[in-house]
Design an enzyme around this catalytic site. Structure first.
Site, PDB file in Angstrom:
ATOM      1  N   GLU A 118       0.882  -1.167   0.000  1.00  0.00           N
ATOM      2  CA  GLU A 118       0.000   0.000   0.000  1.00  0.00           C
ATOM      3  C   GLU A 118       0.915   1.212   0.000  1.00  0.00           C
ATOM      4  OE1 GLU A 118      -1.220   3.063   0.327  1.00  0.00           O
ATOM      5  OE2 GLU A 118      -1.626   2.837   2.482  1.00  0.00           O
TER       6      GLU A 118
ATOM      7  N   GLU B  73       3.005   8.946  -4.796  1.00  0.00           N
ATOM      8  CA  GLU B  73       3.999   8.683  -3.738  1.00  0.00           C
ATOM      9  C   GLU B  73       4.977   7.592  -4.195  1.00  0.00           C
ATOM     10  OE1 GLU B  73       2.125   8.231   0.097  1.00  0.00           O
ATOM     11  OE2 GLU B  73       1.109  10.161  -0.093  1.00  0.00           O
TER      12      GLU B  73
HETATM   13  C1  LIG Z   1       1.639   4.246   3.182  1.00  0.00           C
HETATM   14  S1  LIG Z   1       2.663   3.355   4.254  1.00  0.00           S
HETATM   15  C2  LIG Z   1       1.706   1.888   4.479  1.00  0.00           C
HETATM   16  C3  LIG Z   1       2.047   1.163   5.736  1.00  0.00           C
HETATM   17  C4  LIG Z   1       1.193  -0.068   6.006  1.00  0.00           C
HETATM   18  N1  LIG Z   1       1.399  -1.078   5.015  1.00  0.00           N
HETATM   19  C5  LIG Z   1      -0.288   0.306   6.097  1.00  0.00           C
HETATM   20  O1  LIG Z   1      -1.019   0.004   5.155  1.00  0.00           O
HETATM   21  O2  LIG Z   1      -0.697   0.859   7.109  1.00  0.00           O
HETATM   22  C6  LIG Z   1       3.942   2.853   3.153  1.00  0.00           C
HETATM   23  C7  LIG Z   1       5.061   2.153   3.831  1.00  0.00           C
HETATM   24  O3  LIG Z   1       5.957   1.713   2.828  1.00  0.00           O
HETATM   25  C8  LIG Z   1       7.294   1.947   3.244  1.00  0.00           C
HETATM   26  N2  LIG Z   1       8.099   2.052   2.023  1.00  0.00           N
HETATM   27  C9  LIG Z   1       7.983   2.973   1.053  1.00  0.00           C
HETATM   28  N3  LIG Z   1       8.863   2.728   0.090  1.00  0.00           N
HETATM   29  C10 LIG Z   1       9.548   1.627   0.439  1.00  0.00           C
HETATM   30  C11 LIG Z   1      10.606   0.887  -0.154  1.00  0.00           C
HETATM   31  N4  LIG Z   1      11.129   1.247  -1.321  1.00  0.00           N
HETATM   32  N5  LIG Z   1      11.050  -0.197   0.490  1.00  0.00           N
HETATM   33  C12 LIG Z   1      10.521  -0.561   1.673  1.00  0.00           C
HETATM   34  N6  LIG Z   1       9.553   0.081   2.291  1.00  0.00           N
HETATM   35  C13 LIG Z   1       9.059   1.180   1.675  1.00  0.00           C
HETATM   36  C14 LIG Z   1       7.214   3.218   4.051  1.00  0.00           C
HETATM   37  O4  LIG Z   1       8.289   3.360   4.946  1.00  0.00           O
HETATM   38  C15 LIG Z   1       5.888   3.007   4.760  1.00  0.00           C
HETATM   39  O5  LIG Z   1       6.086   2.319   5.951  1.00  0.00           O
END
Ligand SMILES: C[S@@+](CC[C@H](N)C(=O)[O-])C[C@H]1O[C@@H](n2cnc3c(N)ncnc32)[C@H](O)[C@@H]1O
Length: 625
Positions: free
Chosen positions: A402, A411
């Site tokens: 997500e 994003e």
């Molecule tokens: C919008 S949040 C969603 C968090 C959780 N899955 C939820 O639905 O509540 C996106 C998450 O993806 C992580 N994230 C973004 N890009 C990433 C990447 N390239 N590798 C690993 N994690 C990533 C961010 O740190 C964040 O914790």
């Protein structure tokens, strides 16, 4: 968040203020000067002017309830008179009354609206002069919701000229007059809704007795009120006999408050985030920044998003061989709510799963460690790092993520998922979500536009803003295609279509909208739809959200502003060009808008164009690292 109650006020006199407040009114409108002033002004020679008010001309003095008084300026003032001397005198007297009200400590004064469309700029100039000569007080100008039948938008057009001439001054507001028997079309009601309505002005004559003799409003007026009450305006009841009667029936006030109390509950999103109405937020960059605990906590308050994900994972598991072991990886797991969804889906589908959770935010990862120990019995394989660099020695069956922004891809979900998709089983592996698309519509919003302008930041109009939109009117409400798709992304992406420097993730779109009514373009509102699995989706699009993910509030729409508002005449077309650009290190959006007049013979005349906003991503971009 509880809504505020409306503030109901009534016309009163200096002597009756206390009584009116005791009868339940929250404020009173009190005349600032007496008829003696008018008589003196009428008797002045052209070369004479009023220097100071005489005792007999002053109708109000500062007193105890000053914070509950709205000053009523003289009704005979005619800033837009055809007679130059009357117009000049009107400006002089209004200036003096406003200055006196300001001295008294009043927060606002109610002024006559314009009478003549031809002299509207003269009226606007006087307002501008008076605003420039005072610093605190708000001018609330009376405008009827509509003038006659010939041009429904005539009154709004006059206000628009005044607001524009006065540079969207925040101390200029509308007192919207609702005539007793008015039944304006919804487009007009919605149009005024987007304006800074400081007051709704309603004649006491608009009330009719109900069977028990209490004054109530007609069904039509109630419907209009129901909408405007969401703006928390002051409601001013005019044409009461109060100044002569000392005190007034409290029934009007009781009824107005009852009307408010019996409104249907606000949508869930307002319960949850009402305080964020029209509040601009710069979009998150979860890829290049590490989110805070509170941000995750807020995400997790929306049950609908997670219910949809759980359903999608359940359906995907159900479609797999009941005896197989399914490897599920939640990438970008945050604090783990999607891991919970996947584990619940495994139990309800009676499938065996091998669970992996990956996260690059070290702080959120600490929470995953705790949850694995406390809630998941150590059965989840935790991986710390960037998903684009993950190299497991096994393949994944279901990749759950997500990473969506308010316009889906903003994003950088496509960039992250392209980078991790090589871990998927090349034949049977799937991504949840499997695709997403962005949508757009043109909007008028003096409020949102002013908020951006008031940032006084060279990049303010190069950014997009996440915002729970309230004071907004749609400019193409009658267009069958009023929300148009811009572009979409699909996962997993076809390997052969991945180019260097992320060039495969460039997009551009040009969309046109039909505006039947006049308006002002202040920018565009962006939404998205995402397909999680088969027919299980998420939607923020007003036309499909009820059907696809009702009451979901994880995402507010995005506001794409334009720097110079563009007037949109009736029967014109609005065009938006939007580009998603990338150089392999960052992603940014550029946009521009055009307006065209559509002639009866179908030909288009170009009216105006904006600059290219955020050219070369100089103002704002999303970082890929
Ligand atoms: C919008 S949040 C969603 C968090 C959780 N899955 C939820 O639905 O509540 C996106 C998450 O993806 C992580 N994230 C973004 N890009 C990433 C990447 N390239 N590798 C690993 N994690 C990533 C961010 O740190 C964040 O914790």
């Amino acid at each position: 968040m509880a809504s505020k109650t409306p503030t109901v006020g009534i016309h009163s006199s200096k002597e009756a203020i206390y009584l009116s407040l005791q009868e339940g009114y929250d404020f009173v409108g009190v005349r600032l000067s007496t008829d003696a002033l008018k008589q003196r002004v009428e008797s002045l020679e052209p070369f004479e002017s009023v220097q100071e008010f005489f005792d007999s001309e002053i109708a109000y003095h500062p007193e105890e309830y000053v914070n509950k008084v709205v000053g009523l300026t003289s009704e005979w003032i005619e800033l837009d008179s055809n007679d130059a001397l009357i117009a000049q005198r009107s400006e002089e007297i209004l200036m003096k009354e406003v200055s006196f009200a300001s001295y008294c400590g009043l927060a606002s004064v109610l002024c006559n609206g314009p009478k003549y469309a031809d002299n509207i700029t003269q009226y606007a100039r006087s307002c501008s002069t008076i605003l420039n000569s005072s610093y605190n007080i708000t001018l609330v100008l009376q405008f009827p919701i509509e003038y006659g039948q010939e041009d429904l938008f005539e009154s709004w057009k006059m206000w628009n000229i005044v607001r524009t001439s006065c540079k969207y001054n925040p101390r200029l507001q509308v007192a919207l007059e609702l005539p007793p028997s008015c039944s304006p079309p919804i487009e007009l009601v919605n149009r005024w809704y987007a304006e800074p309505i400081g007051m709704i002005s309603l004649s006491c004559m608009a009330f009719v007795p109900n069977p028990t003799g209490y004054p109530v409003l007609s069904r039509k007026l109630r419907a209009i009120f129901s909408l405007y009450l969401r703006l928390n305006p002051k409601v001013f009841l005019r044409d009461s006999n109060v100044p002569d009667k000392i005190g007034e029936s409290p029934d009007y006030s009781i009824y107005m408050k009852h009307l408010f109390d019996t409104q249907p509950p606000a949508p869930l999103v307002e319960e949850f985030a009402g305080g964020y109405k029209d509040y601009l937020q710069i979009p998150l960059q979860p890829l290049s920044h590490n989110l805070e605990n509170i941000t995750y906590e807020i995400f997790e308050r929306d049950p609908v998003k997670y219910a949809q994900y759980e359903q999608a994972i359940f359906a995907a598991l159900n479609d797999r061989d009941a005896n197989s072991v399914t490897r599920i990886a939640v990438v970008g797991a945050g604090r783990g709510p999607l891991v919970d969804c996947a584990l619940r889906a495994a139990i309800s589908s009676a499938r065996t799963v091998d669970m992996i959770a990956l996260e690059k935010n070290p702080n959120a990862f600490a929470m995953l460690l705790l949850r694995n120990r406390q809630d998941w019995a150590g059965k989840v394989t935790l991986v710390f790092g960037d998903m684009r660099e993950w190299n497991p020695d096994y393949k994944i069956d279901i990749l759950v993520s997500e990473l969506l922004g308010s316009m889906a891809d903003n994003e950088l979900s496509p960039e992250c998922l392209d980078g991790v998709q090589r871990v998927l089983n090349p034949i049977t592996g799937i991504s949840i979500p499997s695709s997403y698309a962005s949508y757009i519509t043109p909007i008028m919003s003096p409020k949102l536009w002013s908020e951006v302008r008031n940032m006084n930041d060279a990049s303010a109009f190069a950014r997009q803003y996440v915002v729970l939109m309230n004071s907004v009117d749609f400019l193409a409400p009658n267009d069958e295609f009023r929300f148009q798709p811009l572009w979409s992304f699909h996962h997993p992406n076809d390997e052969t279509k991945l180019f260097s420097k992320n060039q495969h993730n460039r997009r551009n779109a040009a969309v046109r909208f039909q505006a039947t009514n006049p308006g002002v373009l202040h920018g565009f509102a962006g939404y998205f739809e995402a397909t999680l699995y088969k027919n299980i989706s998420l939607s923020t699009l007003p036309t499909t959200m009820e059907e696809k993910s009702p009451d979901m509030f994880s995402w507010f729409p995005i506001y794409i502003p334009i720097e110079k508002p563009m007037y949109v005449p009736e029967n014109s077309q609005l065009q938006l060009h939007l580009w998603r650009m990338t150089d392999g290190a960052r992603v940014w959006f550029e946009w521009s808008a055009n307006t065209y007049l559509v002639l009866r013979n179908g030909s288009h005349i170009h009216l105006s164009s904006t600059d290219i906003h955020n050219a070369s991503g100089r103002g704002f971009s999303y970082l890929m690292n």
